[in-house]
Design an enzyme around this catalytic site. Structure first.
Site, PDB file in Angstrom:
ATOM      1  CE  LYS A 159       2.003  31.168  50.797  1.00  0.00           C
ATOM      2  NZ  LYS A 159       2.480  30.555  52.056  1.00  0.00           N
ATOM      3  CB  ILE A 218      -0.923  21.810  47.914  1.00  0.00           C
ATOM      4  CG1 ILE A 218      -0.528  21.384  49.330  1.00  0.00           C
ATOM      5  CG2 ILE A 218      -2.303  21.292  47.563  1.00  0.00           C
ATOM      6  CD1 ILE A 218      -1.478  21.902  50.415  1.00  0.00           C
ATOM      7  CB  VAL A 278      -0.948  29.385  46.408  1.00  0.00           C
ATOM      8  CG1 VAL A 278      -2.030  29.148  47.460  1.00  0.00           C
ATOM      9  CG2 VAL A 278      -1.068  30.800  45.853  1.00  0.00           C
ATOM     10  N   GLY A 299       9.036  24.480  52.402  1.00  0.00           N
ATOM     11  CA  GLY A 299      10.196  23.592  52.440  1.00  0.00           C
ATOM     12  C   GLY A 299      10.781  23.418  51.045  1.00  0.00           C
ATOM     13  NE  ARG A 343      21.147  38.312  49.209  1.00  0.00           N
ATOM     14  CZ  ARG A 343      20.270  38.314  50.191  1.00  0.00           C
ATOM     15  NH1 ARG A 343      19.659  39.441  50.496  1.00  0.00           N
ATOM     16  NH2 ARG A 343      19.990  37.251  50.877  1.00  0.00           N
TER      17      ARG A 343
HETATM   18  P1  NDP Z   1      16.003  32.244  50.344  1.00  0.00           P
HETATM   19  O1  NDP Z   1      16.211  33.462  51.155  1.00  0.00           O
HETATM   20  O2  NDP Z   1      16.377  30.934  50.916  1.00  0.00           O
HETATM   21  O3  NDP Z   1      16.777  32.407  48.950  1.00  0.00           O
HETATM   22  C1  NDP Z   1      16.756  33.588  48.202  1.00  0.00           C
HETATM   23  C2  NDP Z   1      17.857  33.532  47.140  1.00  0.00           C
HETATM   24  O4  NDP Z   1      17.809  34.722  46.363  1.00  0.00           O
HETATM   25  C3  NDP Z   1      19.259  33.433  47.698  1.00  0.00           C
HETATM   26  O5  NDP Z   1      20.073  32.617  46.894  1.00  0.00           O
HETATM   27  C4  NDP Z   1      19.755  34.884  47.670  1.00  0.00           C
HETATM   28  O6  NDP Z   1      21.172  34.985  47.492  1.00  0.00           O
HETATM   29  C5  NDP Z   1      19.044  35.413  46.449  1.00  0.00           C
HETATM   30  N1  NDP Z   1      18.726  36.835  46.606  1.00  0.00           N
HETATM   31  C6  NDP Z   1      18.091  37.420  47.637  1.00  0.00           C
HETATM   32  N2  NDP Z   1      17.964  38.740  47.434  1.00  0.00           N
HETATM   33  C7  NDP Z   1      18.504  38.987  46.243  1.00  0.00           C
HETATM   34  C8  NDP Z   1      18.713  40.169  45.485  1.00  0.00           C
HETATM   35  N3  NDP Z   1      18.290  41.371  45.920  1.00  0.00           N
HETATM   36  N4  NDP Z   1      19.323  40.069  44.286  1.00  0.00           N
HETATM   37  C9  NDP Z   1      19.756  38.877  43.845  1.00  0.00           C
HETATM   38  N5  NDP Z   1      19.605  37.715  44.514  1.00  0.00           N
HETATM   39  C10 NDP Z   1      18.990  37.785  45.705  1.00  0.00           C
HETATM   40  O7  NDP Z   1      14.464  32.262  49.924  1.00  0.00           O
HETATM   41  P2  NDP Z   1      13.540  31.011  49.591  1.00  0.00           P
HETATM   42  O8  NDP Z   1      14.226  30.087  48.689  1.00  0.00           O
HETATM   43  O9  NDP Z   1      12.962  30.494  50.861  1.00  0.00           O
HETATM   44  O10 NDP Z   1      12.325  31.736  48.852  1.00  0.00           O
HETATM   45  C11 NDP Z   1      12.393  32.075  47.478  1.00  0.00           C
HETATM   46  C12 NDP Z   1      10.992  32.429  47.004  1.00  0.00           C
HETATM   47  O11 NDP Z   1      10.158  31.290  47.133  1.00  0.00           O
HETATM   48  C13 NDP Z   1      10.302  33.546  47.805  1.00  0.00           C
HETATM   49  O12 NDP Z   1       9.470  34.272  46.938  1.00  0.00           O
HETATM   50  C14 NDP Z   1       9.448  32.767  48.797  1.00  0.00           C
HETATM   51  O13 NDP Z   1       8.350  33.495  49.256  1.00  0.00           O
HETATM   52  C15 NDP Z   1       9.013  31.617  47.919  1.00  0.00           C
HETATM   53  N6  NDP Z   1       8.583  30.424  48.614  1.00  0.00           N
HETATM   54  C16 NDP Z   1       9.362  29.889  49.594  1.00  0.00           C
HETATM   55  C17 NDP Z   1       9.002  28.714  50.223  1.00  0.00           C
HETATM   56  C18 NDP Z   1       9.824  28.100  51.283  1.00  0.00           C
HETATM   57  O14 NDP Z   1       9.407  27.073  51.854  1.00  0.00           O
HETATM   58  N7  NDP Z   1      11.001  28.634  51.597  1.00  0.00           N
HETATM   59  C19 NDP Z   1       7.748  28.035  49.839  1.00  0.00           C
HETATM   60  C20 NDP Z   1       7.005  28.677  48.767  1.00  0.00           C
HETATM   61  C21 NDP Z   1       7.416  29.833  48.188  1.00  0.00           C
HETATM   62  P3  NDP Z   1      22.171  34.465  48.653  1.00  0.00           P
HETATM   63  O15 NDP Z   1      21.978  32.969  48.699  1.00  0.00           O
HETATM   64  O16 NDP Z   1      23.532  34.822  48.201  1.00  0.00           O
HETATM   65  O17 NDP Z   1      21.722  35.142  49.905  1.00  0.00           O
HETATM   66  N1  HSE Z   2       6.780  31.297  54.490  1.00  0.00           N
HETATM   67  C1  HSE Z   2       5.833  30.529  53.752  1.00  0.00           C
HETATM   68  C2  HSE Z   2       5.047  29.649  54.695  1.00  0.00           C
HETATM   69  C3  HSE Z   2       6.527  29.703  52.709  1.00  0.00           C
HETATM   70  O1  HSE Z   2       5.481  29.480  55.854  1.00  0.00           O
HETATM   71  O2  HSE Z   2       4.004  29.138  54.314  1.00  0.00           O
HETATM   72  C4  HSE Z   2       5.584  28.976  51.784  1.00  0.00           C
HETATM   73  O3  HSE Z   2       4.892  29.861  50.964  1.00  0.00           O
END
Ligand code: NDP
Ligand code: HSE
Length: 439
Positions: free
Chosen positions: A208, A139, A135, A305, A48
């Site tokens: 999940k 793992i 999920v 993570g 973003r």
């Molecule tokens: P973050 O919030 O850290 O990152 C999201 C990224 O997407 C950022 O770079 C953000 O931009 C960008 N973004 C957000 N909204 C929009 C939009 N509307 N249009 C374009 N770009 C957008 O999320 P995570 O990395 O933690 O999570 C990403 C996915 O992975 C999610 O589906 C989450 O559920 C999944 N997930 C996360 C885990 C975790 O441990 N965090 C584990 C397993 C799955 P900007 O950086 O500029 O804000």
């Molecule tokens: N928010 C999620 C959790 C990220 O805490 O398990 C991993 O899916």
């Protein structure tokens, strides 16, 4: 090494998981290429706010603020969606499929709610949508369920599938920590969802569980049929009392085949302290699958993570690269079963499920109260396994009482609860937590 050109990736999202994915792809580039048979190269990415300072080096990657520029980039073979949430992720994934791109995503909300539509769009075009990271973070549970257990009739599965909830419950148990402070720490470490109520209210775990149940039983994704409870009502007292009774409180997703249908439920659960899932702490996740041939299988690892989740994203990329030369009809089906064999057994209402219970009540410190409570339980056909009367607060005329029951149908427990709460000697609503021995 193959002389084929690299497989080109477009990356949506440079947050926790996007950053971790770039790190792993760079750090282990040679190993990954040796396993995939081709190099994997990220050519473009979007976020973003392109001016936000980031720990990862994006040199050599074309960056766009508009994610559609990534999706429409003719150079890319695979789109990796790491934005999260439903829109614009859904629109972008469908657009990528329409453009003929394979998709890798970590987005469990998207798969749980719109997976049926997305997989159909992918199938119609002979494309892969891979979602291992959706999920249990690092793992490889999707791969195990879809491939390694393909010969089994799966009777039930139970999992700690939200790292944030487990991090909070573990801290409450170990250090009696404050809920809000531990949640803030989970957010700082990048474990929590953008809206952390998805974690603590059980919605993320339900996303999940929806996916796992579909893989286990060959049923369509049906998030709206999952019974969902979070951890807001778990008090430090419950954690302590459960411990005294030889149990730990874990937030579990449970899917079980019954004769009359399938149970799908997410809720805090007392599990015996010696059970494998009771000893999974912090951000760790574990999924226990009870399969008829393999027997019990327990998968354990980091549930959230940057790097653990990136491990799963990159594994999916390697699978997609390997599958590029496979006839699409001969690939592993998205939801483990061939789409024309999917079944639609009833999902049981929560009232029809059977579990044992932990009950905590606050009773007036006067004769006959416990007799009234135990009579109501007996009238409802609920037998008691243990009963514990706790110390009275110095400034209160009430005493906490904890009761463990044997298994009972939930609707019988609902009726008994209403009668107990109506007693004039009962001072507060009952706190009920289901108990599972996971044997
Ligand atoms: P973050 O919030 O850290 O990152 C999201 C990224 O997407 C950022 O770079 C953000 O931009 C960008 N973004 C957000 N909204 C929009 C939009 N509307 N249009 C374009 N770009 C957008 O999320 P995570 O990395 O933690 O999570 C990403 C996915 O992975 C999610 O589906 C989450 O559920 C999944 N997930 C996360 C885990 C975790 O441990 N965090 C584990 C397993 C799955 P900007 O950086 O500029 O804000
Ligand atoms: N928010 C999620 C959790 C990220 O805490 O398990 C991993 O899916």
């Amino acid at each position: 090494m193959s002389t084929l050109p690299p497989v080109r990736i477009g990356l949506l999202g440079l947050g926790t998981v996007g950053g971790g994915t770039l790190t792993v792809l760079r750090r282990n580039a040679a190993l990954i290429a040796a396993r995939a048979g081709r190099r994997i190269e990220v050519v473009c990415a979007s976020a973003r706010d392109l001016n936000r300072p980031r720990a990862i080096d994006t040199a050599g990657i074309d960056l766009y603020a508009d994610p559609r520029q990534v999706v429409d980039d003719p150079r890319i073979d695979v789109l990796v969606e790491l934005i999260g949430g439903i829109e614009p992720a859904r629109e972008l994934v469908l657009r990528a499929l329409a453009n003929g791109k394979h998709v890798v995503t970590a987005n469990k909300a998207l798969i749980a709610l719109h997976g049926n539509e997305i997989f159909e769009a992918a199938r119609a075009r002979g494309l892969v949508v891979a979602f291992e990271a959706a999920v249990a973070g690092g793992i490889p549970v999707i791969k195990v369920m879809r491939e390694a257990l393909a010969g089994n009739d799966i009777q039930w599965l139970a999992g700690i599938i939200n790292g944030t909830c487990n991090f909070i419950l573990s801290a409450m148990s170990d250090a009696g920590s404050d809920f809000g402070e531990v949640l803030a720490e989970a957010q700082r470490l990048g474990y929590a969802e953008a809206d952390p109520s998805f974690d603590i209210d059980g919605i993320d775990a339900a996303h999940k569980l929806t996916i796992l149940a579909s893989l286990a039983f060959g049923i369509p994704l049906q998030f709206d049929r999952v019974h969902v409870e979070g951890i807001r009502n778990i008090s430090a007292d419950d954690v302590t009392y459960a411990d005294r009774l030889g149990y730990r409180i874990k937030h579990l997703g449970i899917a079980r085949q019954q004769e009359r249908g399938i149970e799908l439920r997410v809720h805090p659960t007392l599990v015996p302290a010696r059970a494998p899932l009771a000893n999974v702490n912090g951000v760790m996740n574990a999924v226990m699958v009870n399969a008829d041939a393999a027997g019990p299988v327990v998968l354990f690892g980091a549930g959230a993570g940057a790097l653990p989740t990136a491990s799963s994203v990159v594994a999916d990329l390697v699978d997609v690269v390997r599958a590029l030369t496979t006839d699409s009809e001969n690939r592993v089906p998205h939801l483990a079963f061939q789409p024309d064999t999917m079944d639609q057994p009833p999902i049981l209402p929560i009232g029809e499920t059977e579990t044992a219970y932990y009950l905590r009540l606050l009773a007036a410190d006067e004769p006959g109260v416990l007799a009234d409570v135990t009579r109501i339980l007996a009238d409802s056909g609920i037998s008691i396994e243990a009963i514990m009367q706790l110390e009275q607060d110095a400034d209160s005329a009430s005493v906490p009482v904890v009761i463990l029951t044997h298994k009972v149908q939930e609707k019988a427990m609902n009726a008994a609860t209403a009668r107990i709460e109506a007693l004039s000697s009962i001072r507060a609503p009952l706190n009920r937590i289901r108990v599972e021995n996971l044997a």
